[in-house]
Write a protein that holds these residues in place. Structure first.
Motif, PDB file in Angstrom:
ATOM      1  N   UNK A  13       0.833  -1.209   0.000  1.00  0.00           N
ATOM      2  CA  UNK A  13       0.000   0.000   0.000  1.00  0.00           C
ATOM      3  C   UNK A  13       0.863   1.253   0.000  1.00  0.00           C
ATOM      4  N   UNK A  14       1.931   1.199   0.804  1.00  0.00           N
ATOM      5  CA  UNK A  14       2.823   2.364   0.863  1.00  0.00           C
ATOM      6  C   UNK A  14       3.498   2.590  -0.477  1.00  0.00           C
ATOM      7  N   UNK A  15       3.999   1.509  -1.073  1.00  0.00           N
ATOM      8  CA  UNK A  15       4.730   1.629  -2.335  1.00  0.00           C
ATOM      9  C   UNK A  15       3.813   2.042  -3.476  1.00  0.00           C
ATOM     10  N   UNK A  16       2.698   1.355  -3.627  1.00  0.00           N
ATOM     11  CA  UNK A  16       1.810   1.584  -4.774  1.00  0.00           C
ATOM     12  C   UNK A  16       0.909   2.795  -4.563  1.00  0.00           C
ATOM     13  N   UNK A  44      -8.509  10.094  -5.107  1.00  0.00           N
ATOM     14  CA  UNK A  44      -7.865   8.915  -5.686  1.00  0.00           C
ATOM     15  C   UNK A  44      -8.344   7.684  -4.923  1.00  0.00           C
ATOM     16  N   UNK A  45      -8.854   6.701  -5.648  1.00  0.00           N
ATOM     17  CA  UNK A  45      -9.254   5.446  -5.016  1.00  0.00           C
ATOM     18  C   UNK A  45      -8.039   4.512  -4.939  1.00  0.00           C
ATOM     19  N   UNK A  46      -7.754   4.030  -3.751  1.00  0.00           N
ATOM     20  CA  UNK A  46      -6.574   3.202  -3.538  1.00  0.00           C
ATOM     21  C   UNK A  46      -6.847   1.733  -3.844  1.00  0.00           C
ATOM     22  N   UNK A  47      -5.794   1.010  -4.161  1.00  0.00           N
ATOM     23  CA  UNK A  47      -5.890  -0.416  -4.471  1.00  0.00           C
ATOM     24  C   UNK A  47      -5.665  -1.298  -3.245  1.00  0.00           C
ATOM     25  N   UNK A  48      -4.665  -0.977  -2.476  1.00  0.00           N
ATOM     26  CA  UNK A  48      -4.297  -1.838  -1.355  1.00  0.00           C
ATOM     27  C   UNK A  48      -4.542  -1.194   0.005  1.00  0.00           C
ATOM     28  N   UNK A  49      -4.515   0.136   0.059  1.00  0.00           N
ATOM     29  CA  UNK A  49      -4.661   0.831   1.342  1.00  0.00           C
ATOM     30  C   UNK A  49      -5.978   0.557   2.057  1.00  0.00           C
ATOM     31  N   UNK A  50      -7.084   0.199   1.351  1.00  0.00           N
ATOM     32  CA  UNK A  50      -8.317  -0.123   2.100  1.00  0.00           C
ATOM     33  C   UNK A  50      -8.123  -1.206   3.151  1.00  0.00           C
ATOM     34  N   UNK A  51      -7.107  -2.071   2.973  1.00  0.00           N
ATOM     35  CA  UNK A  51      -6.821  -3.087   3.994  1.00  0.00           C
ATOM     36  C   UNK A  51      -6.469  -2.421   5.320  1.00  0.00           C
ATOM     37  N   UNK A  52      -5.886  -1.225   5.209  1.00  0.00           N
ATOM     38  CA  UNK A  52      -5.506  -0.462   6.397  1.00  0.00           C
ATOM     39  C   UNK A  52      -6.576   0.553   6.777  1.00  0.00           C
ATOM     40  N   UNK A  53      -7.717   0.485   6.080  1.00  0.00           N
ATOM     41  CA  UNK A  53      -8.827   1.377   6.396  1.00  0.00           C
ATOM     42  C   UNK A  53      -8.777   2.709   5.677  1.00  0.00           C
ATOM     43  N   UNK A  54      -7.905   2.841   4.654  1.00  0.00           N
ATOM     44  CA  UNK A  54      -7.807   4.092   3.894  1.00  0.00           C
ATOM     45  C   UNK A  54      -8.289   3.811   2.474  1.00  0.00           C
ATOM     46  N   UNK A  55      -9.475   4.260   2.160  1.00  0.00           N
ATOM     47  CA  UNK A  55     -10.070   3.947   0.856  1.00  0.00           C
ATOM     48  C   UNK A  55      -9.666   4.917  -0.252  1.00  0.00           C
ATOM     49  N   UNK A  56      -9.481   6.197   0.099  1.00  0.00           N
ATOM     50  CA  UNK A  56      -9.190   7.189  -0.936  1.00  0.00           C
ATOM     51  C   UNK A  56      -8.490   8.393  -0.315  1.00  0.00           C
TER      52      UNK A  56
END
Length: 299
Positions: free
Chosen positions: A25-28, A106-118
């Motif tokens: 999530x951090x990288x992408x 921006x809609x995130x791809x992996x960050x929603x796993x950490x509770x950050x959707x956009x």
């Protein structure tokens, strides 16, 4: 391996997966944020400079549309939101995320796993414009009335025998004057509109001064006092003048408008420059708006 051990490995694997996905999530996703911010900053900078250029010549009416258009052009997906606020001689452009489907983040791809959707991303740029109030220029001055009466885009000679009508209907003969140079044979004079500038109307033209084919900042004076080699000029501002030719006393140039004259030939032009101020010798802005304007990012 026992069932208990299998369960422990599963838990450890699950924990590692969370960590791995967090790093992903951090990288992408963070990389996407930085890329978006870079695009938005380019768009905000471009829009602020373009609007400042328009405003410098009195056309601020389409600032909002210009901001939106240039912010979008600098975005990878061609869409960005932007606003422009003009205050005095500056414009502030704020560009923010916009998506083709009408979203503002921006809609995130992996960050929603950490509770950050956009994430909503913004960038701000500020540009200012102004006319010179102090500059180191070619040591030549002409009356304001010559600038005011000059035909648009038509060459003219400014010579020692030219005349024009100045303030209060006073005719100003000998329509230019040599200014005191900063250093002898330097081809430069430091001119401040807040000061009275000394001059030498009777001196010969400076030698080896490279001005033909160049745009110079020409100090224009509102009034002059004294005579001979003891003349003072009240400088009103700086006008952009594109020099096409010159004639000093030793050259004996003769053509229409200049018969054995001393002076310079050229055209008063509208100059809106993004160039470094020092390339024109400008030291300070804030002078009266004539036809020379400088634009720069200030934020």
């Amino acid at each position: 391996m026992s069932t208990g051990e299998d369960g422990a490995v599963a838990v450890i694997t699950a924990l590692f997966m969370v960590v791995l996905l967090g790093i992903t999530a951090i990288v992408v996703d963070v990389g996407m944020i930085y890329a978006e911010r870079f695009e938005l900053q380019n768009g905000a900078d471009a829009a602020a400079l373009a609007i400042a250029q328009d405003c410098a010549v009195g056309n601020c009416s389409n600032a909002g549309a210009t901001a939106t258009r240039l912010a979008g052009k600098n975005s990878h997906d061609g869409v960005s939101a932007a606003t422009a606020i003009i205050a005095g001689n500056s414009v502030t452009v704020r560009a923010s995320t916009a998506t083709p489907d009408g979203g503002t983040a921006i809609q995130h791809w992996f960050a929603p796993i950490l509770g950050i959707n956009s994430t909503t991303v913004e960038a701000v740029a500020k540009a200012s414009w102004g006319s010179p109030s102090k500059a180191s220029v070619f040591p030549f001055t002409a009356p304001r009335c010559m600038f005011d009466s000059a035909p648009t885009d038509i060459e003219l000679w400014i010579t020692s025998t030219s005349t024009c009508t100045g303030a209060g209907g006073k005719t100003l003969p000998g329509a230019f004057g040599w200014l005191d140079e900063d250093e002898k044979k330097s081809c430069r004079a430091s001119v401040d509109v807040d000061q009275i500038i000394g001059g030498e109307p009777g001196k010969s033209g400076p030698q080896n001064c490279d001005i033909d084919g160049k745009v110079i900042l020409l100090p224009v004076y509102e009034s002059a006092s004294g005579q001979g080699n003891n003349v003072s000029y009240v400088i009103d501002g700086f006008a952009a003048f594109k020099v096409s030719a010159h004639s000093w006393p030793s050259e004996q140039r003769s053509e229409p408008g200049c018969v054995h004259c001393t002076g310079i030939k050229g055209t008063f032009i509208t100059l809106v420059s993004l160039a470094d101020l020092q390339s024109f010798g400008v030291e300070e802005l804030g002078g009266e708006s004539l036809n020379a304007f400088f634009v720069a990012l200030s934020l």
